[in-house]
Design an enzyme around this catalytic site. Structure first.
Site, mmCIF file in Angstrom:
data_model
loop_
_atom_site.group_PDB
_atom_site.id
_atom_site.type_symbol
_atom_site.label_atom_id
_atom_site.label_comp_id
_atom_site.label_asym_id
_atom_site.label_seq_id
_atom_site.Cartn_x
_atom_site.Cartn_y
_atom_site.Cartn_z
ATOM 1 N N TYR A 149 0.833 -1.203 0.000
ATOM 2 C CA TYR A 149 0.000 0.000 0.000
ATOM 3 C C TYR A 149 0.868 1.253 0.000
ATOM 4 O O TYR A 149 0.613 2.200 -0.743
ATOM 5 C CB TYR A 149 -0.910 -0.029 1.230
ATOM 6 C CG TYR A 149 -1.963 1.058 1.261
ATOM 7 C CD1 TYR A 149 -3.131 0.925 0.521
ATOM 8 C CD2 TYR A 149 -1.804 2.189 2.046
ATOM 9 C CE1 TYR A 149 -4.114 1.904 0.548
ATOM 10 C CE2 TYR A 149 -2.774 3.183 2.081
ATOM 11 C CZ TYR A 149 -3.927 3.033 1.338
ATOM 12 O OH TYR A 149 -4.892 4.015 1.376
ATOM 13 N N LYS A 153 1.038 4.247 -2.840
ATOM 14 C CA LYS A 153 0.702 5.642 -2.561
ATOM 15 C C LYS A 153 1.888 6.578 -2.810
ATOM 16 O O LYS A 153 1.700 7.726 -3.220
ATOM 17 C CB LYS A 153 0.188 5.784 -1.136
ATOM 18 C CG LYS A 153 -1.145 5.063 -0.902
ATOM 19 C CD LYS A 153 -2.234 5.530 -1.860
ATOM 20 C CE LYS A 153 -3.556 4.856 -1.595
ATOM 21 N NZ LYS A 153 -4.623 5.284 -2.547
ATOM 22 N N THR A 185 -13.152 3.477 7.421
ATOM 23 C CA THR A 185 -13.739 2.707 6.324
ATOM 24 C C THR A 185 -13.475 1.219 6.545
ATOM 25 O O THR A 185 -12.635 0.846 7.365
ATOM 26 C CB THR A 185 -13.145 3.122 4.958
ATOM 27 O OG1 THR A 185 -11.845 2.533 4.809
ATOM 28 C CG2 THR A 185 -13.059 4.635 4.826
#
Length: 309
Positions: A149, A153, A185
Site C-alpha cells: 500500500y 501511494k 472505512t
C-alpha cells in the site's frame, strides 16, 4: 447546472460517501466498482440523482476505457472523474506473497494511472475537466507491515505531481490529490492479511464523509493537493526532520495503534475478489456522532412516552 461525475471505487468507504455527496448536489453519477450487488445498493442510496452503474475491475485491460464509453454514451460527456478504488494488505514484506503485493500495486497504483490516462484522453478532447485522486498520508510517510500500500501511494504521489506539471499548458484541465490520514472505512477489515492480527486505522480517525467533502470542494475550487487529518502535517514533519526518531517509534506505535488484538488466519481478503458483505461507508472505527447524540435522546423520549402513555 449539474455535472457528470464518474466515481471509480463507489461501493465502499470514501467512494460511497463521495457518491452520496455528489448526489445531494444534484449531479449525474456514473458509479463504478467490482461488486454489482453493492453498486445497486449505492444507486438506491442516491435515489434522487440520475445514476448509471457500471461494474468495473480497474485491473482488467480496457475496463476503464469501457467505463468512459458507457458514461459518454449515457450522458453525452464527463465533467469530473474521481478515483477512490483501493485495496490493502498487511504483512512483513518478505512474508507477504508476491502475488498479493503485485495485485495491490496493480490496483492502487497502475489502476489509478490507467484511470488518469483514460480521463485525460477525454478531457483533452473536450478541452476541460477535473480529476480527483485519493492518495494517502502514506504517500508521504511510511509504516511497517503495509509495504504494498505504501509503495502504491508513494508512486501515486509522483504520478500526480508529474501530470500536474504536464497540465500547465491546459489550465482548464485540473488534477487534484486528496491525501487523508486514518479514515473510518472497511478497507482495514477487508485487507489481505499475512500478519496474524486484524488491522485498524490508528488515531486520530476521520470520517469518510469529511474526505468526501474535500473531494467535492476540489471540484468547486481545484487545488493541487489537500490533506485531510489533524496530525498529517506533524507526522510528515517528523518523518522528514527526525527520520531516526520516526523509525524508532513507528513500529511500536503501529503494533499498538494500527493493529487490533483480533487474530486472523492468513488470507487474501478482497485483494483479488470483492466481498460485498463487508462493503459500507464506515468501518466501525469511529463512533457515529448522530447515534451518540440522538440515540440517548430517543431512549429518553421512549421512556417518557411509556410513562405518559
Amino acid at each position: 447546472m449539474s455535472r457528470v461525475v464518474v466515481i471509480v471505487g463507489a461501493s465502499s468507504g470514501v467512494g460511497r460517501a463521495t457518491a452520496r455527496a455528489f448526489a445531494e448536489r444534484g449531479d449525474r453519477l456514473v458509479l463504478a466498482a467490482r461488486a454489482t450487488t453493492t453498486l445497486a445498493e449505492v444507486r438506491a442510496e442516491c435515489a434522487d440523482a440520475d445514476v448509471l452503474t457500471v461494474p468495473t475491475d480497474v485491473t482488467e485491460p480496457g475496463a476503464l476505457e469501457a467505463l468512459a464509453g458507457a458514461a459518454i454514451d449515457h450522458f453525452g460527456g464527463v465533467d469530473v472523474w474521481v478515483h477512490t478504488a483501493a485495496v490493502m494488505a498487511y504483512g512483513r514484506f518478505d512474508e507477504l506473497p508476491g502475488r498479493v503485493f503485485d495485485q495491490v500495486v496493480r490496483t492502487d497504483l497502475l489502476g489509478t494511472a490507467d484511470s488518469v490516462r483514460v480521463a485525460l484522453r477525454h478531457f483533452r478532447a473536450a478541452g476541460a475537466g477535473t480529476i480527483v485522486l485519493t492518495g494517502s498520508l502514506l504517500g508521504h510517510v511510511t509504516a511497517p507491515y503495509m509495504s504494498a500500500y505504501v509503495t502504491s501511494k508513494w508512486g501515486l504521489q509522483g504520478l500526480a505531481r508529474t501530470v500536474q506539471q504536464e497540465l500547465r499548458d491546459s489550465p482548464r484541465i485540473r488534477l487534484c490529490l486528496v491525501n487523508p490520514g486514518s479514515v473510518d472505512t472497511p478497507v482495514y477489515q477487508q485487507a489481505a492479511n499475512y500478519l496474524g492480527r486484524v488491522g485498524r486505522p490508528p488515531p486520530p480517525v476521520t470520517s469518510p464523509q469529511r474526505v468526501a467533502r474535500a473531494i467535492v470542494n476540489c471540484v468547486d475550487r481545484p487545488r493541487r493537493e489537500v490533506s485531510v487529518g489533524r496530525l498529517n502535517v506533524v507526522l510528515r514533519a517528523g518523518f522528514t526532520v527526525l527520520p531516526g526518531v520516526y523509525d524508532m517509534l513507528v513500529g511500536p506505535l503501529m503494533r499498538v495503534a494500527g493493529l487490533s488484538g483480533r487474530p486472523v488466519a492468513a488470507q487474501d481478503g478482497s485483494v483479488f475478489t470483492p466481498n460485498p458483505a463487508g462493503e459500507a461507508v464506515r468501518g466501525g472505527h469511529l463512533p457515529d456522532l448522530r447515534q451518540l447524540v440522538f440515540g440517548p435522546l430517543g431512549a429518553v423520549g421512549a421512556a417518557l412516552r411509556r410513562r405518559l402513555g
